[in-house]
Design an enzyme around this catalytic site. Structure first.
Site, short mmCIF file in Angstrom:
data_model
loop_
_atom_site.label_atom_id
_atom_site.label_comp_id
_atom_site.label_asym_id
_atom_site.label_seq_id
_atom_site.Cartn_x
_atom_site.Cartn_y
_atom_site.Cartn_z
N HIS A 184 0.83 -1.20 0.00
CA HIS A 184 0.00 0.00 0.00
C HIS A 184 0.87 1.26 0.00
O HIS A 184 0.59 2.23 -0.71
CB HIS A 184 -0.91 0.02 1.24
CG HIS A 184 -1.98 -1.03 1.20
ND1 HIS A 184 -2.58 -1.53 2.32
CD2 HIS A 184 -2.57 -1.66 0.16
CE1 HIS A 184 -3.49 -2.41 1.98
NE2 HIS A 184 -3.50 -2.52 0.68
N CYS A 493 -4.91 -1.44 -19.06
CA CYS A 493 -5.07 -0.40 -18.04
C CYS A 493 -4.32 -0.72 -16.74
O CYS A 493 -4.53 -0.03 -15.74
CB CYS A 493 -6.55 -0.18 -17.74
SG CYS A 493 -7.39 -1.62 -17.06
#
Length: 531
Positions: A184, A493
């Protein structure tokens, strides 16, 4: 002790860029242990610390959006669960001081997460350590403010909340003994342009001097001598000049050296991101992650809220295509009340379209909001985690039913084209089974994870999780070739598109449409111009 002069440490670059500054350790708290009072006082002290930590996380959530808010949402949900602190209160009843009781209980919980065979639980151990340290700091009366601006944060790992609390206004960097390039914090660092190196090992322990961090090469030099500082200054000047040179491509159409055009779109999560992106710099939005509206622990967004959010993206794009992905939760993105608890392997469980088809009332609300917003621009709707054609067919049937309801009610709406993510190998191997899809978008992050059988959030297998693996590239080329033969548009993407080192392989595979992180637009366009 201090490392030797000019000692160079090698790790893994998690976020590129260069920075030199004073090291600041993010090691655990240094306050003296508490002296146990009576159990009632210790229980009250721990309860107050839990409340203070909860309030701090809730306040921090008001300043962030998208994935950062999701991370904090998980922590907030854990803090609000009485089961988290129950073992600590039992320890206090047995005579332990509040800090020892809470640390002991949390360490046992963290060890259990670390030892799990499930990569999701291993990834969440960092969040539990963040909760532990935050509560202990409140209990000790320590300042919860993050580090000052212009420093290099060092330690084993960095908690997401500490990153978000740190002042990055004058730059900075991160150098970790452990950590992961897919964590993260690494994602946050890349989004803000903060150089970060992980996996440096114990050689960096107790660093107290100046650190030079090169996130591109994954190297950190401790206490550099004069010659090394001069060399670093030159490298920084070259880096800055290169970034400045790339900026001239930002508002130009992306073209290869021979003039062949390449469509370059952006990936976004929250409405607030749009303020920092010039619509003229991209060809539209290739991925809008709609799950940013669904916050862990918060009420589910209703149709009206979703409609206004989607409309904002479409109006910003001004007629350029906007691809909105339907709710993609599960895996490493749990939402209480929606995602199942206790799955043995959430990445292979009920996530993406599998979950939305199981919760049809949630799916219908989103599809109605999307159909209503479609009248405001060029909307495309993308279904994530599709594995078999029936999932696309059932999604299309739900959309058709929503369109019929809106028509009957006289509500303005339009029918957006329905496409799918190509992230499950079964789709990449046999794309011809999905001829009903109006477009395909390759999700390289999950495709790489599933092809290499290496979790995207596990540092221990990070070298295996390589989007440049020949098997991954072969599947990408196969999907692109299918698109050429059938006339079905194909784009990519995933994070792979934002990395210049992969562009030659992607364009060589036949792709002509990429969706990238907004911060990488200029760099990607500049790199395409050299191909």
């Amino acid at each position: 002790m201090k490392p030797a002069m000019g000692r160079r440490h090698s790790g893994t670059g998690a976020s590129d860029g260069l920075f030199m500054g004073p090291a600041r350790s993010i090691a655990g708290r240094s306050a003296a242990p508490r002296v146990a009072a009576d159990p009632d006082s210790e229980r009250a002290a721990l309860a107050a610390a839990l409340a203070g930590a909860t309030g701090g996380i809730a306040t921090l959530m008001t300043r962030v959006e998208g994935d950062a808010a999701d991370m904090l949402g998980f922590q907030l949900a854990m803090l609000e669960d009485d089961a988290l602190a129950a073992p600590a209160f039992a320890g206090i009843a047995a005579g332990l001081p509040a800090d020892i009781a809470f640390a002991t209980a949390m360490n046992a919980e963290i060890a259990g997460y670390d030892a799990s065979d499930d990569e999701y639980f291993r990834a969440r151990s960092a969040d539990l350590a963040d909760i532990r340290d935050r509560v202990l700091r409140v209990l000790a009366g320590e300042d919860l403010a993050g580090a000052e601006a212009g420093v290099v944060l060092t330690g084993d790992d960095l908690a997401p909340s500490l990153f978000l609390e740190t002042d990055w206004s004058r730059g900075g960097a991160i150098a970790l003994r452990r950590g992961s390039s897919t964590s993260h914090v690494a994602m946050l660092a890349r989004a803000r342009g903060i150089p970060m190196v992980v996996g440096l090992g114990e050689a960096l322990s107790e660093t107290a001097g100046t650190l030079m961090v090169d996130g591109s090469t994954g190297t950190v030099t401790a206490d550099p001598d004069a010659a090394e500082q001069v060399a670093f200054a030159s490298a920084l000047a070259r880096h800055s000049a290169a970034r400045a040179a790339e900026e001239r491509f930002l508002l130009q159409p992306a073209r290869r050296r021979d003039g062949a055009p390449v469509e370059v779109l952006v990936n976004v999560a929250g409405v607030e991101e749009l303020d920092g992106i010039d619509p003229a710099s991209c060809d539209g939005i290739g991925l809008m992650r709609s799950e940013f509206l669904f916050r862990d622990g918060a009420d589910l967004p209703d149709e009206e809220m979703q409609y206004h959010a989607y409309r904002r993206f479409l109006e910003w794009a001004g007629g350029k295509p906007v691809t909105i992905r339907t709710l993609d939760i599960g895996g490493d993105k749990p939402i209480r009340g929606l995602t199942p608890e206790g799955e043995a392997n959430p990445f292979l469980g009920l996530r993406g379209v599998r979950l939305t088809l199981a919760r049809a009332e949630v799916f219908r609300t989103q599809l109605r909001a999307l159909a209503r917003s479609a009248v405001h621009g060029n909307l495309k709707v993308m279904i994530p985690m599709v594995t078999v054609p029936d999932e696309l067919a059932r999604s299309a049937a739900l959309l058709a039913a929503c369109l019929a309801q809106l028509e009957a009610a006289g509500t303005p709406h339009a029918a957006p084209p329905l496409g799918i993510m190509v992230e499950v190998p079964a789709v990449a191997v046999a794309p011809e089974l999905f001829g009903a899809a109006r477009f395909l978008s390759i999700g390289s992050n999950d495709l790489t994870q599933y092809v290499t059988a290496a979790a995207r959030d596990d540092a221990r297998v990070a070298p295996l999780n390589d989007p440049g693996h020949p098997a991954v590239l072969r599947l990408i080329a196969q999907v692109a070739d299918y698109g050429r033969q059938t006339g079905i548009p194909v784009s990519l993407c995933g994070d792979m598109a934002s990395e210049p080192r992969h562009l030659a392989a992607l364009l060589g595979a036949g792709l002509t449409s990429l969706s990238v992180a907004p911060a990488r637009l200029a760099r990607v366009k500049a790199a395409i111009a050299e191909l």
